[in-house]
Design an enzyme around this catalytic site. Structure first.
Site, PDB file in Angstrom:
ATOM      1  N   THR A 109      -0.376   1.255   7.025  1.00  0.00           N
ATOM      2  CA  THR A 109      -0.337   0.098   6.137  1.00  0.00           C
ATOM      3  C   THR A 109      -0.273  -1.150   7.003  1.00  0.00           C
ATOM      4  O   THR A 109       0.388  -1.157   8.040  1.00  0.00           O
ATOM      5  CB  THR A 109       0.868   0.152   5.177  1.00  0.00           C
ATOM      6  N   GLY A 110      -0.988  -2.174   6.577  1.00  0.00           N
ATOM      7  CA  GLY A 110      -0.971  -3.399   7.379  1.00  0.00           C
ATOM      8  C   GLY A 110      -2.250  -4.180   7.171  1.00  0.00           C
ATOM      9  O   GLY A 110      -3.020  -3.893   6.244  1.00  0.00           O
ATOM     10  N   THR A 120       0.852  -1.181   0.000  1.00  0.00           N
ATOM     11  CA  THR A 120       0.000   0.000   0.000  1.00  0.00           C
ATOM     12  C   THR A 120       0.893   1.238   0.000  1.00  0.00           C
ATOM     13  O   THR A 120       2.018   1.180   0.494  1.00  0.00           O
ATOM     14  CB  THR A 120      -0.828  -0.070   1.295  1.00  0.00           C
ATOM     15  N   GLY A 156     -10.885  -2.299   3.024  1.00  0.00           N
ATOM     16  CA  GLY A 156      -9.896  -2.323   4.109  1.00  0.00           C
ATOM     17  C   GLY A 156      -9.894  -1.020   4.889  1.00  0.00           C
ATOM     18  O   GLY A 156     -10.842  -0.223   4.830  1.00  0.00           O
ATOM     19  N   ASP A 157      -8.804  -0.804   5.601  1.00  0.00           N
ATOM     20  CA  ASP A 157      -8.691   0.395   6.443  1.00  0.00           C
ATOM     21  C   ASP A 157      -8.317   1.646   5.650  1.00  0.00           C
ATOM     22  O   ASP A 157      -8.601   2.767   6.076  1.00  0.00           O
ATOM     23  CB  ASP A 157      -7.628   0.171   7.529  1.00  0.00           C
ATOM     24  N   GLY A 165      -5.592  -4.720   7.283  1.00  0.00           N
ATOM     25  CA  GLY A 165      -6.611  -3.682   7.448  1.00  0.00           C
ATOM     26  C   GLY A 165      -7.684  -3.954   8.477  1.00  0.00           C
ATOM     27  O   GLY A 165      -8.129  -3.030   9.168  1.00  0.00           O
ATOM     28  N   ARG A 171     -14.766  -6.408  -0.468  1.00  0.00           N
ATOM     29  CA  ARG A 171     -14.112  -6.152   0.832  1.00  0.00           C
ATOM     30  C   ARG A 171     -13.478  -4.753   0.822  1.00  0.00           C
ATOM     31  O   ARG A 171     -12.843  -4.337  -0.137  1.00  0.00           O
ATOM     32  CB  ARG A 171     -13.036  -7.220   1.070  1.00  0.00           C
TER      33      ARG A 171
HETATM   34  N1  ASP Z   1      -4.084  -1.942   4.791  1.00  0.00           N
HETATM   35  C1  ASP Z   1      -4.314  -2.495   3.485  1.00  0.00           C
HETATM   36  C2  ASP Z   1      -5.633  -3.219   3.515  1.00  0.00           C
HETATM   37  O1  ASP Z   1      -5.902  -3.926   4.457  1.00  0.00           O
HETATM   38  C3  ASP Z   1      -3.239  -3.435   3.044  1.00  0.00           C
HETATM   39  C4  ASP Z   1      -1.817  -2.991   3.263  1.00  0.00           C
HETATM   40  O2  ASP Z   1      -1.576  -1.942   3.828  1.00  0.00           O
HETATM   41  O3  ASP Z   1      -0.895  -3.717   2.865  1.00  0.00           O
HETATM   42  O4  ASP Z   1      -6.371  -3.122   2.569  1.00  0.00           O
END
Ligand code: ASP
Length: 327
Positions: free
Chosen positions: A244-245, A193, A223-224, A247, A221
């Site tokens: 990032t992570g 991301t 995400g965050d 989500g 779906r």
């Molecule tokens: N946070 C993003 C999501 O969950 C993915 C990512 O940051 O790698 O969509």
């Protein structure tokens, strides 16, 4: 006497207004990013693209542009690069489509915009900005968001534009791993991301995040990243944050807003708030990820609880500094 003191005070205030120098930070995702997994050539390519994004933001801020302008321009560079999981190079859903999420927020006035599940706008971050500035809403999703972007005269592309050999390989690998549980692949992904936070010369903060989400996600779906307060938040009273992570955890823990709340109500420093969120709160539930943030004084954090995070920052009159791995 009083008049003179007031004049001196005003001079002092206007001087400090002019003397505010800017700072920008970007990330290109956190994850299983270590030296063994990348050739020197790949490392150089990531570093060059992160620097290019920082320099694009710098050009905007040098010419008196706003933090919001800088965030959008930096993210466009990263979205247009197939190296990252945003725009071109976005990861695929289980059905092998690219559904992208993005958001942007201005710390002055708390205006915000987001698009979720877009499939045709070339630069989702610009879609998010148009939602912020030209609609009554904060978030639009799916076809409604695609159609809105079209009415805003943003560049639209065929869904195939976003797909790359790398994202195809990643979904193929995901499907082969029959034992894969949702999210278990997240750490395995090298692609990230993207996000940007900026403080401009007027003291305004802004944050933005853009993503293809997670490989193999169910269609629809979200995400965050497009959720204000989860993946993105900016408030001139505290900080600007882009996450990032995994989500689902960042949504449950309201990570970006938690940064703001810890600083404003808990009086925590930027560094302390980041440490507690990533290394205590999220680590306790085995949630992986990272964040970049800038506070109203121009302090920067770029931290993660994974092996690495593509990241960098630049200050006024300085060269960009970019990093990939844990130090
Ligand atoms: N946070 C993003 C999501 O969950 C993915 C990512 O940051 O790698 O969509």
């Amino acid at each position: 006497m009083i008049k003179k003191t007031l004049q001196a005070l005003l001079l002092c205030l206007s001087f400090s207004a002019f003397s505010q120098s800017y700072v920008v930070a970007v990330h290109g995702g956190a994850g299983f990013i270590n030296e063994e997994r990348f050739t020197q050539e790949e490392q150089d390519a990531y570093k060059a693209k992160l620097s290019e994004a920082l320099l694009a933001a710098k050009v905007v801020l040098d010419s008196g542009g706003s933090a919001v302008d800088a965030v959008e321009q930096a993210i466009i560079i990263l979205e247009n690069s197939p190296l990252f999981n945003a725009g071109k190079g976005a990861v695929m859903t289980y059905d092998e489509n690219c559904e992208m999420d993005a958001s942007i927020m201005s710390g002055s006035g708390l205006n915000a915009g987001a698009v979720a599940g877009v499939t045709r706008v070339k630069n989702p971050i610009s879609g998010a900005r148009k939602v912020m500035e030209n609609s009554k809403h904060v978030m639009l999703s799916g076809d409604g968001a695609n159609d809105f972007c079209k009415t805003q005269k943003l560049e639209m592309v065929a869904p195939k534009y976003f797909e790359t050999a790398k994202s195809q390989k990643s979904i193929d690998r995901y499907k082969k791993k029959t034992s894969a549980t949702w999210g278990s692949q997240w750490e395995d992904s090298k692609m990230g991301t993207v996000g940007c936070v900026a403080l401009d010369r007027d003291g305004n903060l802004a944050a933005g995040t853009s993503t293809g989400g997670m490989t193999g996600k169910r269609y629809g779906r979200i995400g965050d990243s497009p959720i204000i307060g989860a993946g993105t938040y900016a408030n001139n009273r505290s900080c600007a944050v882009s996450c990032t992570g995994h989500g689902e955890f960042f949504i449950r823990h309201g990570v970006a807003f938690d940064m703001h709340a810890r600083m404003l109500y808990g009086l925590q420093s930027l560094e302390h708030a980041t440490y507690q969120i990533l290394h205590e709160r999220l680590a306790a539930v085995k949630a992986l990820g990272g964040l970049i943030a800038i506070d109203k004084s121009g302090n920067v954090v770029m931290d993660f609880n994974t092996q690495g995070m593509f990241r960098g920052y630049v200050r006024e009159m300085e060269e960009p500094r970019v990093f990939l791995f844990a130090k």
